[in-house]
Design an enzyme around this catalytic site. Structure first.
Site, mmCIF file in Angstrom:
data_model
loop_
_atom_site.group_PDB
_atom_site.id
_atom_site.type_symbol
_atom_site.label_atom_id
_atom_site.label_comp_id
_atom_site.label_asym_id
_atom_site.label_seq_id
_atom_site.Cartn_x
_atom_site.Cartn_y
_atom_site.Cartn_z
ATOM 1 N N HIS A 60 0.814 -1.216 0.000
ATOM 2 C CA HIS A 60 0.000 0.000 0.000
ATOM 3 C C HIS A 60 0.845 1.262 0.000
ATOM 4 C CE1 HIS A 60 0.567 -0.282 4.466
ATOM 5 N NE2 HIS A 60 0.465 1.025 4.406
ATOM 6 N N ASP A 113 -0.467 -7.361 0.646
ATOM 7 C CA ASP A 113 0.221 -6.097 0.957
ATOM 8 C C ASP A 113 1.735 -6.207 0.801
ATOM 9 O OD1 ASP A 113 0.373 -3.454 1.533
ATOM 10 O OD2 ASP A 113 0.004 -3.661 3.685
ATOM 11 N N SER A 141 4.189 1.719 8.579
ATOM 12 C CA SER A 141 4.011 0.859 7.415
ATOM 13 C C SER A 141 5.274 0.700 6.585
ATOM 14 C CB SER A 141 2.908 1.422 6.513
ATOM 15 O OG SER A 141 1.643 1.164 7.040
#
Length: 402
Positions: free
Chosen positions: A232, A263, A351
């Site tokens: 992402h 992901d 992330s």
């Protein structure tokens, strides 16, 4: 020129297993000897001891115990013992085996063993079938679903059972599996963790309002260097910047908002930049070297480095976890499959960065509960990560190790 900026970038590498730097002049901590004959980086030992509230000696012993049990498991497998899933419970490694004779051999080797009613393969088949159910219509009221080896069930966590028709249909299908599926109430809403506090970050397209974290370095068979990160973070294949300078460009990824996703993604590293095989601990201790990417068993200790929450530790909860992510910008919800889950605390902005167990790289931060806050305590939160070994295999890359 390969300057001090690159050294500073080692600290900027949010959740970085492989901080962006071309310098080889960083001071390396010497491995700490352990009773089992293996070695651990002092950074890992000190951080684990601090977050658990135990002595360094006890932290080393804890890692030693897990390492020794893993070696016993490896020997049993070489000797022909077949396992159908392994997990740690209270520091003891338990093996799922297919017969009583293998169970006896495991117990004779000092490990726990059982012959489960279902086992990992049967549970994986159920999660795969649930994944297929969610592929076309996202069950927005379902938080996650995954195999729980210790209970020998698939656990489905639900925030709002009546949220939409897709959720109701999904839960009706889950109940058809009877006792093999356990449905639990969960108030969490999950989201990918892109936004961070101002500070250390990897900017997307050099936009000061959009950033993620640097992940692992890896190379292709032709020698091309790539950054392995959360999909992402590079959904639209942006240029990736450190301190105003581009170091990589998004190449391909498997995350797409509103679509059934995985992901993971990679970015090609620009000429003149290197991604070093070390994890920064954000002032906790020294950097931790990456020696490989062997997957840690469920229940094993692991830590992550992140731009928002720094160095936090916990344990592996499970693998092959499927989740429903809420888009905080008002977009459609997204089902993501193939994740690992942990009790490591993360927040927005972690992330794409790195989880490590001992010296073995484990994965990149994917997401976690919206509004979760971390205080640096062991086992205090919840997060999801993209397993590194799956990403390396999918993209046919070799991890950069020290």
């Amino acid at each position: 020129m390969r300057s001090m900026r690159r050294i500073r970038n080692c600290l900027l590498a949010a959740t970085s297993i492989a901080a962006v730097t071309a310098s080889s002049g960083l001071a390396e901590a010497q491995p700490a000897p352990t009773g089992s004959g293996s070695t651990y980086e002092p950074a890992m030992v000190e951080a684990l001891a601090d977050s658990l509230g135990i002595s360094k000696h006890a932290a080393v012993q804890r890692l030693d115990d897990q390492h020794t049990q893993q070696q016993r498991l490896d020997r049993l497998r070489r000797d022909g013992v077949e396992t159908d899933g392994t997990y740690f419970t209270d520091g003891r490694l338990t093996l799922n085996v297919t017969g009583r004779s293998d169970a006896e051999r495991a117990r004779h080797a000092g490990l726990s063993a059982r012959v489960p009613e279902r086992g990992a393969r049967a549970l994986e088949k159920i999660t795969d079938e649930l994944d297929a159910r969610a592929r076309d219509k996202t069950p927005s009221g379902v938080v996650s679903w995954s195999a729980d080896l210790s209970s020998d069930t698939v656990v489905v966590k639900v925030a709002d059972a009546g949220r939409d028709a897709a959720t109701r249909t999904f839960l009706a299908a889950a109940r058809e599996y009877g006792k093999a599926v356990r449905i639990e109430k969960d108030t969490e809403r999950l989201a990918v963790q892109r936004d961070v506090y101002p500070g250390s970050r990897m900017n997307l397209n050099n936009d000061p309002g959009s950033w993620c974290s640097v992940g692992f370095g890896a190379t292709s068979s032709s020698g091309t260097e790539y950054l392995v990160t959360a999909g992402h973070c590079i959904e639209n294949l942006p240029g990736l910047y450190f301190d105003g300078s581009r170091f990589a460009k998004g190449t391909t990824g498997r995350f797409h908002v509103g679509e059934h996703s995985v992901d993971m993604g990679v970015a090609r590293v620009d000429s003149g930049w290197d991604i070093t095989p070390t994890v920064g601990t954000w002032g906790s201790t020294g950097n931790v070297a990456v020696r490989g990417s062997n997957r840690a068993p469920v229940g094993a200790d692991l830590c992550k480095s992140g731009s928002t929450t720094g160095w936090t530790c916990g344990s592996v909860e499970g693998y092959d976890v499927s989740v429903t992510y809420t888009d905080r910008n008002g977009g459609p919800d997204t089902v993501v499959t193939g994740l690992g889950s942990s009790t490591v605390c993360t927040e927005g902005g972690d992330s794409g960065g790195a989880y490590i167990s001992g010296n073995q790289a484990q994965g990149m931060t994917s997401g976690g509960p919206i509004g979760q806050t971390c205080g640096g305590v062991y086992d205090e939160g919840h997060s999801y990560f993209q397993p590194l070994d799956d990403a390396l295999s999918y993209y046919d890359l070799d991890l950069t190790t020290r």
